[in-house]
Design a protein around this motif. Structure first.
Motif, short mmCIF file in Angstrom:
data_model
loop_
_atom_site.label_atom_id
_atom_site.label_comp_id
_atom_site.label_asym_id
_atom_site.label_seq_id
_atom_site.Cartn_x
_atom_site.Cartn_y
_atom_site.Cartn_z
N VAL A 78 2.91 -12.72 3.86
CA VAL A 78 1.92 -12.37 2.84
C VAL A 78 1.21 -11.07 3.21
O VAL A 78 1.00 -10.18 2.38
N GLY A 79 0.84 -10.93 4.48
CA GLY A 79 0.15 -9.73 4.92
C GLY A 79 0.97 -8.47 4.83
O GLY A 79 0.42 -7.36 4.81
N ALA A 80 2.30 -8.61 4.72
CA ALA A 80 3.18 -7.45 4.67
C ALA A 80 3.05 -6.66 3.37
O ALA A 80 3.62 -5.57 3.25
N ILE A 81 2.31 -7.18 2.40
CA ILE A 81 2.08 -6.43 1.15
C ILE A 81 1.07 -5.31 1.34
O ILE A 81 0.92 -4.46 0.46
N GLN A 82 0.40 -5.27 2.47
CA GLN A 82 -0.69 -4.31 2.68
C GLN A 82 -0.26 -2.84 2.52
O GLN A 82 -1.00 -2.06 1.89
N PRO A 83 0.89 -2.39 3.04
CA PRO A 83 1.23 -0.98 2.87
C PRO A 83 1.31 -0.52 1.42
O PRO A 83 0.87 0.58 1.08
N VAL A 84 1.85 -1.38 0.53
CA VAL A 84 1.92 -1.00 -0.88
C VAL A 84 0.52 -0.95 -1.49
O VAL A 84 0.21 -0.08 -2.31
N LEU A 85 -0.35 -1.88 -1.09
CA LEU A 85 -1.73 -1.84 -1.57
C LEU A 85 -2.42 -0.55 -1.15
O LEU A 85 -3.13 0.08 -1.94
N GLY A 110 9.89 -3.87 3.86
CA GLY A 110 9.04 -4.45 4.89
C GLY A 110 8.76 -5.92 4.64
O GLY A 110 8.83 -6.75 5.57
N VAL A 111 8.45 -6.28 3.40
CA VAL A 111 8.21 -7.69 3.06
C VAL A 111 9.47 -8.51 3.29
O VAL A 111 9.43 -9.61 3.86
N ALA A 112 10.62 -7.97 2.85
CA ALA A 112 11.89 -8.68 3.05
C ALA A 112 12.20 -8.84 4.54
O ALA A 112 12.62 -9.91 5.00
N GLY A 113 11.97 -7.78 5.30
CA GLY A 113 12.24 -7.84 6.72
C GLY A 113 11.37 -8.84 7.44
O GLY A 113 11.84 -9.63 8.27
N VAL A 114 10.07 -8.83 7.12
CA VAL A 114 9.16 -9.79 7.74
C VAL A 114 9.54 -11.21 7.35
O VAL A 114 9.48 -12.14 8.17
N SER A 115 9.94 -11.41 6.09
CA SER A 115 10.36 -12.74 5.65
C SER A 115 11.54 -13.25 6.47
O SER A 115 11.56 -14.39 6.93
N VAL A 135 0.07 5.22 8.28
CA VAL A 135 -0.53 4.39 9.31
C VAL A 135 -0.36 2.91 8.99
O VAL A 135 -0.02 2.10 9.85
N THR A 136 -0.58 2.55 7.73
CA THR A 136 -0.59 1.13 7.40
C THR A 136 0.80 0.50 7.51
O THR A 136 0.92 -0.71 7.71
N PHE A 137 1.87 1.30 7.38
CA PHE A 137 3.20 0.74 7.58
C PHE A 137 3.40 0.27 9.03
O PHE A 137 4.26 -0.58 9.30
N LEU A 138 2.60 0.79 9.93
CA LEU A 138 2.70 0.36 11.32
C LEU A 138 2.29 -1.10 11.50
O LEU A 138 2.66 -1.73 12.49
N THR A 139 1.52 -1.65 10.55
CA THR A 139 1.11 -3.06 10.67
C THR A 139 2.31 -4.00 10.63
O THR A 139 2.22 -5.14 11.07
N LEU A 140 3.44 -3.52 10.10
CA LEU A 140 4.65 -4.35 10.08
C LEU A 140 5.17 -4.63 11.49
O LEU A 140 6.00 -5.53 11.69
N LEU A 141 4.70 -3.86 12.46
CA LEU A 141 5.11 -4.09 13.84
C LEU A 141 4.51 -5.38 14.41
O LEU A 141 5.04 -5.93 15.38
N LEU A 150 11.88 -2.17 11.11
CA LEU A 150 11.88 -0.87 11.77
C LEU A 150 12.19 0.25 10.77
O LEU A 150 11.58 1.33 10.82
N ALA A 151 13.12 -0.01 9.86
CA ALA A 151 13.43 1.00 8.84
C ALA A 151 12.23 1.24 7.93
O ALA A 151 11.92 2.38 7.57
N ALA A 152 11.53 0.16 7.56
CA ALA A 152 10.35 0.30 6.70
C ALA A 152 9.22 1.04 7.40
O ALA A 152 8.45 1.76 6.76
N VAL A 153 9.11 0.88 8.70
CA VAL A 153 8.07 1.58 9.46
C VAL A 153 8.41 3.06 9.58
O VAL A 153 7.54 3.94 9.42
N ILE A 154 9.67 3.37 9.85
CA ILE A 154 10.07 4.75 10.15
C ILE A 154 10.20 5.61 8.90
O ILE A 154 9.80 6.78 8.89
N ALA A 155 10.74 5.04 7.81
CA ALA A 155 11.03 5.84 6.62
C ALA A 155 9.83 6.63 6.10
O ALA A 155 9.95 7.83 5.83
N PRO A 156 8.64 6.03 5.95
CA PRO A 156 7.50 6.81 5.44
C PRO A 156 7.06 7.92 6.39
O PRO A 156 6.46 8.91 5.96
N GLN A 157 7.34 7.77 7.68
CA GLN A 157 6.92 8.79 8.64
C GLN A 157 7.73 10.08 8.50
O GLN A 157 7.31 11.14 8.97
#
Length: 298
Positions: free
Chosen positions: A93-100, A124-129, A234-240, A269-276
């Motif tokens: 559920v928390g993985a929705i934060q980057p889009v927000l 990111g949501v799919a990966g965390v799931s 920055v917020t995509f890093l929360t997926l870590l 990892l792809a979701a974290v790196i791609a926006p950077q």
């Protein structure tokens, strides 16, 4: 290539990935308010004592607002979710934060909501799931609402922390927010939970870790990163955080790793790196903001 500043900022969510393990193994049960207060308030007071800086002018109420969003409300909702949900459900559920954050940044900071951000957020949501969600996961309504609320309030806090640039050093600003966030929870702590009749040495060690490492250190790195880079990055890093939590479960608790989990880790990892990898244009000053928004280097 990822910058050193980004890598330092990534330390914060990686440390936060230990929260669920520490909560379940070291803290007394069913005390989310106590956990939130003890995590935030001592760390904030320590940083204020070290920096010897207090807010001035508008920063009295801004520190209160940011402290409530980033610290008080978020930590309370985080611990409610941690106590009432399996870690996998809360993390998904928390993985929705980057889009927000992407949507809020478009409205408040003038940053373009890119297709890449939405796609990376979905990945990111799919990966965390895949990484942490279990088929037999128990869904608790209050826990799910707490997890959603935590993602929303922290997204708001991240974007406002970028919009309002503090005149003080990052350690001082972090101390203000941690202190404010802890103080707003104190009345609820005594009204709802009260203090435990006894605490063990294990409990003290858990609280000390969450306060000194999980708050004072990590939030200083976090707010430093927000001030220097795009909040979306920055917020995509929360997926870590769930990635670290899964690794800890494998290493410390002897939990196995499945093929879907490994696929989920790659997606994260792809979701974290791609926006950077997106180059940011230097933004113009917003007339309604306290100061110009600096170019991105989350």
């Amino acid at each position: 290539m990822l910058s050193n500043r980004l890598l330092l900022t990534a330390v914060a969510p990686m440390v936060w990935g230990t929260t669920y393990l520490v909560t379940s193994e070291f803290l007394p049960p069913d005390r989310p308010l106590l956990a939130a207060v003890v995590r935030a308030l001592p760390a904030g007071l320590l940083l204020i004592a070290v920096t010897r800086r207090l807010p001035t002018g508008d920063w009295w109420w801004r520190a209160l607002v940011l402290g409530t969003l980033n610290i008080g409300a978020f930590l309370f909702l985080l611990f409610v979710a941690a106590y009432r949900l399996p870690g996998g459900v809360a993390a998904t559920v928390g993985a929705i934060q980057p889009v927000l954050v992407g949507a809020l940044s478009a409205g408040l900071l003038g940053e373009k909501l890119r297709t890449r951000t939405v796609v990376a957020g979905a990945a990111g949501v799919a990966g965390v799931s895949l990484l942490v969600l279990r088929a037999d996961a128990r869904l608790d309504t209050i826990g799910v609402l707490a997890a959603v609320g935590g993602a929303v309030v922290m997204a708001c806090g991240v974007v406002l922390a970028k919009r309002w640039r503090s005149p003080a050093p990052v350690l001082a600003t972090t101390g203000w927010q941690l202190t404010a966030g802890g103080l707003v929870l104190v009345p609820a702590l005594f009204q709802v939970e009260g203090l435990p009749s006894a605490v063990t040495g294990v409990n003290v060690a858990g609280y000390a870790y969450l306060s000194l490492i999980g708050a004072a250190l990590t939030y200083s790195l976090w707010f430093r990163g927000i001030g220097a880079m795009s909040p979306v990055k920055v917020t995509f890093l929360t997926l870590l955080s769930p990635l670290v939590a899964t690794v800890l479960g494998w290493v410390a608790l002897g939990q196995g790793l499945t093929a879907p989990q490994l696929l989920g880790a790659l997606l994260v990892l792809a979701a974290v790196i791609a926006p950077q990898l997106v180059k940011e244009k230097k933004p113009c000053a917003s007339p309604s903001s306290a100061q110009p928004v600096p170019s991105a280097a989350r």
